[in-house]
Design a protein around this motif. Structure first.
Motif, PDB file in Angstrom:
ATOM      1  N   GLU A  90       0.834  -1.201   0.000  1.00  0.00           N
ATOM      2  CA  GLU A  90       0.000   0.000   0.000  1.00  0.00           C
ATOM      3  C   GLU A  90       0.874   1.259   0.000  1.00  0.00           C
ATOM      4  O   GLU A  90       0.571   2.238  -0.685  1.00  0.00           O
ATOM      5  N   ALA A  91       1.979   1.218   0.736  1.00  0.00           N
ATOM      6  CA  ALA A  91       2.905   2.356   0.800  1.00  0.00           C
ATOM      7  C   ALA A  91       3.498   2.659  -0.569  1.00  0.00           C
ATOM      8  O   ALA A  91       3.713   3.826  -0.908  1.00  0.00           O
ATOM      9  N   ILE A  92       3.757   1.641  -1.365  1.00  0.00           N
ATOM     10  CA  ILE A  92       4.298   1.850  -2.708  1.00  0.00           C
ATOM     11  C   ILE A  92       3.329   2.690  -3.532  1.00  0.00           C
ATOM     12  O   ILE A  92       3.706   3.692  -4.140  1.00  0.00           O
ATOM     13  N   GLY A  93       2.053   2.306  -3.554  1.00  0.00           N
ATOM     14  CA  GLY A  93       1.054   3.052  -4.308  1.00  0.00           C
ATOM     15  C   GLY A  93       0.885   4.475  -3.808  1.00  0.00           C
ATOM     16  O   GLY A  93       0.843   5.425  -4.590  1.00  0.00           O
ATOM     17  N   ILE A  94       0.815   4.629  -2.485  1.00  0.00           N
ATOM     18  CA  ILE A  94       0.664   5.964  -1.893  1.00  0.00           C
ATOM     19  C   ILE A  94       1.893   6.819  -2.196  1.00  0.00           C
ATOM     20  O   ILE A  94       1.770   8.004  -2.520  1.00  0.00           O
ATOM     21  N   GLY A  95       3.066   6.232  -2.141  1.00  0.00           N
ATOM     22  CA  GLY A  95       4.292   6.972  -2.450  1.00  0.00           C
ATOM     23  C   GLY A  95       4.360   7.415  -3.899  1.00  0.00           C
ATOM     24  O   GLY A  95       4.743   8.550  -4.196  1.00  0.00           O
ATOM     25  N   VAL A 126     -10.047   3.743  11.297  1.00  0.00           N
ATOM     26  CA  VAL A 126      -9.854   2.301  11.493  1.00  0.00           C
ATOM     27  C   VAL A 126      -9.698   1.564  10.163  1.00  0.00           C
ATOM     28  O   VAL A 126      -8.724   0.858   9.947  1.00  0.00           O
ATOM     29  N   SER A 127     -10.644   1.728   9.250  1.00  0.00           N
ATOM     30  CA  SER A 127     -10.564   0.991   7.979  1.00  0.00           C
ATOM     31  C   SER A 127     -10.597   1.913   6.755  1.00  0.00           C
ATOM     32  O   SER A 127     -10.740   1.445   5.639  1.00  0.00           O
ATOM     33  N   ASN A 128     -10.475   3.207   6.974  1.00  0.00           N
ATOM     34  CA  ASN A 128     -10.498   4.170   5.868  1.00  0.00           C
ATOM     35  C   ASN A 128      -9.254   5.047   5.936  1.00  0.00           C
ATOM     36  O   ASN A 128      -8.701   5.258   7.010  1.00  0.00           O
ATOM     37  N   TRP A 129      -8.859   5.586   4.785  1.00  0.00           N
ATOM     38  CA  TRP A 129      -7.788   6.583   4.761  1.00  0.00           C
ATOM     39  C   TRP A 129      -8.035   7.551   3.607  1.00  0.00           C
ATOM     40  O   TRP A 129      -8.762   7.235   2.672  1.00  0.00           O
ATOM     41  N   LYS A 130      -7.416   8.706   3.730  1.00  0.00           N
ATOM     42  CA  LYS A 130      -7.526   9.720   2.682  1.00  0.00           C
ATOM     43  C   LYS A 130      -6.187  10.425   2.557  1.00  0.00           C
ATOM     44  O   LYS A 130      -5.608  10.862   3.549  1.00  0.00           O
ATOM     45  N   LEU A 131      -5.702  10.513   1.341  1.00  0.00           N
ATOM     46  CA  LEU A 131      -4.473  11.219   1.015  1.00  0.00           C
ATOM     47  C   LEU A 131      -4.856  12.423   0.162  1.00  0.00           C
ATOM     48  O   LEU A 131      -5.523  12.266  -0.869  1.00  0.00           O
ATOM     49  N   SER A 132      -4.469  13.616   0.597  1.00  0.00           N
ATOM     50  CA  SER A 132      -4.761  14.834  -0.166  1.00  0.00           C
ATOM     51  C   SER A 132      -3.468  15.587  -0.428  1.00  0.00           C
ATOM     52  O   SER A 132      -2.669  15.778   0.491  1.00  0.00           O
ATOM     53  N   ILE A 133      -3.267  15.971  -1.668  1.00  0.00           N
ATOM     54  CA  ILE A 133      -2.122  16.797  -2.030  1.00  0.00           C
ATOM     55  C   ILE A 133      -2.696  18.091  -2.610  1.00  0.00           C
ATOM     56  O   ILE A 133      -3.450  18.069  -3.585  1.00  0.00           O
ATOM     57  N   SER A 134      -2.343  19.211  -1.968  1.00  0.00           N
ATOM     58  CA  SER A 134      -2.864  20.523  -2.358  1.00  0.00           C
ATOM     59  C   SER A 134      -1.715  21.444  -2.704  1.00  0.00           C
ATOM     60  O   SER A 134      -0.633  21.335  -2.134  1.00  0.00           O
ATOM     61  N   ASP A 135      -1.997  22.370  -3.603  1.00  0.00           N
ATOM     62  CA  ASP A 135      -1.041  23.443  -3.868  1.00  0.00           C
ATOM     63  C   ASP A 135      -1.792  24.757  -3.853  1.00  0.00           C
ATOM     64  O   ASP A 135      -3.011  24.787  -3.989  1.00  0.00           O
ATOM     65  N   ASN A 136      -1.058  25.835  -3.634  1.00  0.00           N
ATOM     66  CA  ASN A 136      -1.676  27.162  -3.677  1.00  0.00           C
ATOM     67  C   ASN A 136      -1.253  27.900  -4.947  1.00  0.00           C
ATOM     68  O   ASN A 136      -1.048  29.089  -4.949  1.00  0.00           O
ATOM     69  N   GLY A 137      -1.198  27.133  -6.031  1.00  0.00           N
ATOM     70  CA  GLY A 137      -0.795  27.687  -7.323  1.00  0.00           C
ATOM     71  C   GLY A 137      -1.960  28.255  -8.104  1.00  0.00           C
ATOM     72  O   GLY A 137      -2.989  28.635  -7.552  1.00  0.00           O
ATOM     73  N   GLN A 138      -1.829  28.256  -9.422  1.00  0.00           N
ATOM     74  CA  GLN A 138      -2.777  28.910 -10.306  1.00  0.00           C
ATOM     75  C   GLN A 138      -4.012  28.081 -10.626  1.00  0.00           C
ATOM     76  O   GLN A 138      -4.903  28.552 -11.330  1.00  0.00           O
ATOM     77  N   GLY A 139      -4.099  26.863 -10.136  1.00  0.00           N
ATOM     78  CA  GLY A 139      -5.238  26.014 -10.456  1.00  0.00           C
ATOM     79  C   GLY A 139      -5.076  25.379 -11.822  1.00  0.00           C
ATOM     80  O   GLY A 139      -4.179  25.721 -12.578  1.00  0.00           O
ATOM     81  N   ILE A 140      -5.947  24.453 -12.115  1.00  0.00           N
ATOM     82  CA  ILE A 140      -5.897  23.777 -13.410  1.00  0.00           C
ATOM     83  C   ILE A 140      -6.531  24.693 -14.443  1.00  0.00           C
ATOM     84  O   ILE A 140      -7.681  25.092 -14.314  1.00  0.00           O
ATOM     85  N   LEU A 141      -5.746  25.028 -15.439  1.00  0.00           N
ATOM     86  CA  LEU A 141      -6.231  25.921 -16.490  1.00  0.00           C
ATOM     87  C   LEU A 141      -7.224  25.178 -17.369  1.00  0.00           C
ATOM     88  O   LEU A 141      -6.971  24.068 -17.826  1.00  0.00           O
ATOM     89  N   LYS A 142      -8.368  25.775 -17.600  1.00  0.00           N
ATOM     90  CA  LYS A 142      -9.417  25.165 -18.429  1.00  0.00           C
ATOM     91  C   LYS A 142      -9.101  25.414 -19.893  1.00  0.00           C
ATOM     92  O   LYS A 142      -8.933  26.541 -20.317  1.00  0.00           O
ATOM     93  N   ASN A 143      -9.018  24.343 -20.632  1.00  0.00           N
ATOM     94  CA  ASN A 143      -8.763  24.431 -22.068  1.00  0.00           C
ATOM     95  C   ASN A 143      -9.809  23.578 -22.779  1.00  0.00           C
ATOM     96  O   ASN A 143      -9.797  22.361 -22.653  1.00  0.00           O
ATOM     97  N   LYS A 144     -10.708  24.189 -23.497  1.00  0.00           N
ATOM     98  CA  LYS A 144     -11.804  23.466 -24.154  1.00  0.00           C
ATOM     99  C   LYS A 144     -11.287  22.412 -25.119  1.00  0.00           C
ATOM    100  O   LYS A 144     -11.925  21.399 -25.344  1.00  0.00           O
ATOM    101  N   ASN A 145     -10.142  22.644 -25.721  1.00  0.00           N
ATOM    102  CA  ASN A 145      -9.606  21.704 -26.703  1.00  0.00           C
ATOM    103  C   ASN A 145      -8.861  20.545 -26.061  1.00  0.00           C
ATOM    104  O   ASN A 145      -8.524  19.592 -26.728  1.00  0.00           O
ATOM    105  N   ASN A 146      -8.587  20.616 -24.758  1.00  0.00           N
ATOM    106  CA  ASN A 146      -7.766  19.602 -24.099  1.00  0.00           C
ATOM    107  C   ASN A 146      -8.488  19.026 -22.888  1.00  0.00           C
ATOM    108  O   ASN A 146      -8.143  19.305 -21.760  1.00  0.00           O
TER     109      ASN A 146
END
Length: 184
Positions: A90-95, A126-146
């Motif tokens: 599990e650590a491999i996947g999370i890493g 006990v049987s659940n976990w959550k991994l969150s990675i956040s940044d305070n950058g510019q956000g995901i740029l919306k591109n209609k073509n992509n």
């Protein structure tokens, strides 16, 4: 072995003139180094054994910070992790997910003039976990073509599927958060 391959890619990148080719070789180098980093942190662990999550994420993020940022950019990585140990598998996947999301944030969230912060949070019940990675950058740029996911997004989805977890991405002009959650 992975570091040798990564070094060969960097040498090759310095000898080509095409910016696009250099970028692809650099991207391949970064991904190989991320796998090498995860592998290095788990080298002493045997499959089936348990890994201390706070220590593992702290060491992994420090290593990524040194190799990917290294004082060249004013970007910092913070870690908040509940005390829990998990199986090596599990650590491999999370890493790998953590590494891929940090690489994505470094490549896309911050322009070269801004400071920034990446936060890695691991919460465990006990049987659940959550991994969150956040940044305070510019956000995901919306591109209609992509609308198609890139290689990094596909890697994250694949790793989350292996972990039987779900991926949720939230983005705004003030940053992006990607959460991977496992519920039994």
């Amino acid at each position: 072995s992975l570091q040798i391959i990564a070094s060969i890619l960097i040498l090759k990148a310095s000898s080509v003139s095409s910016k696009e080719t250099k970028d692809h070789l650099q991207d391949a180098h970064d991904r190989i180094m991320s796998v090498a980093t995860v592998q290095g942190h788990l080298e002493t662990e045997k499959l089936g054994h348990r890994v201390n999550v706070p220590t593992y994420l702290k060491n992994l993020c420090e290593s990524l910070s040194k190799s990917m940022i290294g004082g060249r950019r004013p970007i910092f990585i913070k870690i908040k992790a509940d005390k829990k140990s998990i199986k090596t598998e599990e650590a491999i996947g999370i890493g790998l997910i953590t590494t891929e999301l940090i690489i994505n944030a470094l490549k896309h969230a911050f322009n070269h003039q801004t400071t920034g912060e990446i936060t890695v949070i691991y919460q465990a019940k006990v049987s659940n976990w959550k991994l969150s990675i956040s940044d305070n950058g510019q956000g995901i740029l919306k591109n209609k073509n992509n609308k198609k996911k890139g290689l990094g997004g596909n890697i994250i989805d694949s790793l989350a599927t292996q972990l039987q977890a779900t991926v949720v991405t939230k983005s705004s002009k003030t940053g992006t958060t990607v959460s991977i959650a496992y519920k039994k």
